[in-house]
Scaffold this motif. Sequence first.
Motif, PDB file in Angstrom:
ATOM      1  N   ASN A  70      75.173  20.459 -31.573  1.00 29.79           N
ATOM      2  CA  ASN A  70      74.283  20.613 -30.417  1.00 29.79           C
ATOM      3  C   ASN A  70      73.043  21.443 -30.717  1.00 29.79           C
ATOM      4  O   ASN A  70      72.607  22.239 -29.887  1.00 29.79           O
ATOM      5  N   ILE A  71      72.473  21.282 -31.887  1.00 31.61           N
ATOM      6  CA  ILE A  71      71.226  21.970 -32.218  1.00 31.61           C
ATOM      7  C   ILE A  71      70.137  20.953 -32.538  1.00 31.61           C
ATOM      8  O   ILE A  71      69.206  21.235 -33.268  1.00 31.61           O
ATOM      9  N   SER A  72      70.268  19.776 -31.969  1.00 32.52           N
ATOM     10  CA  SER A  72      69.355  18.691 -32.284  1.00 32.52           C
ATOM     11  C   SER A  72      68.013  18.890 -31.589  1.00 32.52           C
ATOM     12  O   SER A  72      67.935  19.296 -30.433  1.00 32.52           O
ATOM     13  N   ASN A  73      66.962  18.590 -32.335  1.00 30.42           N
ATOM     14  CA  ASN A  73      65.607  18.637 -31.826  1.00 30.42           C
ATOM     15  C   ASN A  73      64.884  17.465 -32.481  1.00 30.42           C
ATOM     16  O   ASN A  73      64.858  17.360 -33.711  1.00 30.42           O
ATOM     17  N   ASN A  95      64.222  17.024 -36.421  1.00 27.75           N
ATOM     18  CA  ASN A  95      64.879  15.926 -37.138  1.00 27.75           C
ATOM     19  C   ASN A  95      63.856  15.038 -37.848  1.00 27.75           C
ATOM     20  O   ASN A  95      64.080  14.617 -38.982  1.00 27.75           O
ATOM     21  N   THR A  96      62.733  14.774 -37.190  1.00 28.23           N
ATOM     22  CA  THR A  96      61.700  13.933 -37.782  1.00 28.23           C
ATOM     23  C   THR A  96      61.069  14.599 -38.998  1.00 28.23           C
ATOM     24  O   THR A  96      60.889  13.962 -40.045  1.00 28.23           O
ATOM     25  N   PHE A 109      71.869  17.057 -47.860  1.00 26.72           N
ATOM     26  CA  PHE A 109      72.019  17.807 -46.618  1.00 26.72           C
ATOM     27  C   PHE A 109      70.830  17.596 -45.692  1.00 26.72           C
ATOM     28  O   PHE A 109      70.976  17.612 -44.476  1.00 26.72           O
ATOM     29  N   LEU A 110      69.665  17.348 -46.264  1.00 29.15           N
ATOM     30  CA  LEU A 110      68.511  17.009 -45.434  1.00 29.15           C
ATOM     31  C   LEU A 110      68.677  15.617 -44.825  1.00 29.15           C
ATOM     32  O   LEU A 110      68.335  15.405 -43.658  1.00 29.15           O
ATOM     33  N   TYR A 144      74.765  15.994 -38.395  1.00 29.24           N
ATOM     34  CA  TYR A 144      75.478  17.241 -38.158  1.00 29.24           C
ATOM     35  C   TYR A 144      74.817  18.096 -37.082  1.00 29.24           C
ATOM     36  O   TYR A 144      75.492  18.847 -36.392  1.00 29.24           O
ATOM     37  N   SER A 145      73.509  17.969 -36.903  1.00 32.32           N
ATOM     38  CA  SER A 145      72.860  18.740 -35.841  1.00 32.32           C
ATOM     39  C   SER A 145      73.264  18.225 -34.460  1.00 32.32           C
ATOM     40  O   SER A 145      73.400  19.004 -33.520  1.00 32.32           O
ATOM     41  N   GLU A 146      73.468  16.921 -34.342  1.00 40.54           N
ATOM     42  CA  GLU A 146      73.972  16.367 -33.079  1.00 40.54           C
ATOM     43  C   GLU A 146      75.371  16.894 -32.780  1.00 40.54           C
ATOM     44  O   GLU A 146      75.699  17.208 -31.645  1.00 40.54           O
ATOM     45  N   TYR A 147      76.177  16.985 -33.791  1.00 43.31           N
ATOM     46  CA  TYR A 147      77.545  17.462 -33.608  1.00 43.31           C
ATOM     47  C   TYR A 147      77.569  18.918 -33.155  1.00 43.31           C
ATOM     48  O   TYR A 147      78.354  19.295 -32.295  1.00 43.31           O
TER      49      TYR A 147
END
Length: 84
Positions: free
Chosen positions: A23-26, A30-31, A11-12, A18-21
């Motif tokens: 809309n919680i991407s940062n 992510n890094t 999941f990591l 899944y965060s892009e999907y």
Amino acid sequence: MNLKKSFILPFLLSFSLYSEYFNISNNLLNTLIAFYAFYLLFTLNKKELFIAGFITSICWFYWIGYSFIYYDLVYLIPFVLIGI
């Protein structure tokens, strides 16, 4: 054997997809999660790595089949899931 790491790692590794999907991407988040995921990946033993790889492949191959929705090929999703 620590199975908890084997279930957390997939999941990591899939977090950025899944965060892009959702809309919680940062980019920073992510890094950091990717670095932690690779740290866990390199510290697993053979049995834990097998379990983590199996679950990761389920997460990622599901995503490949799900992407067929964007090309109006919804009827092919079950075949992709079975075929892969």
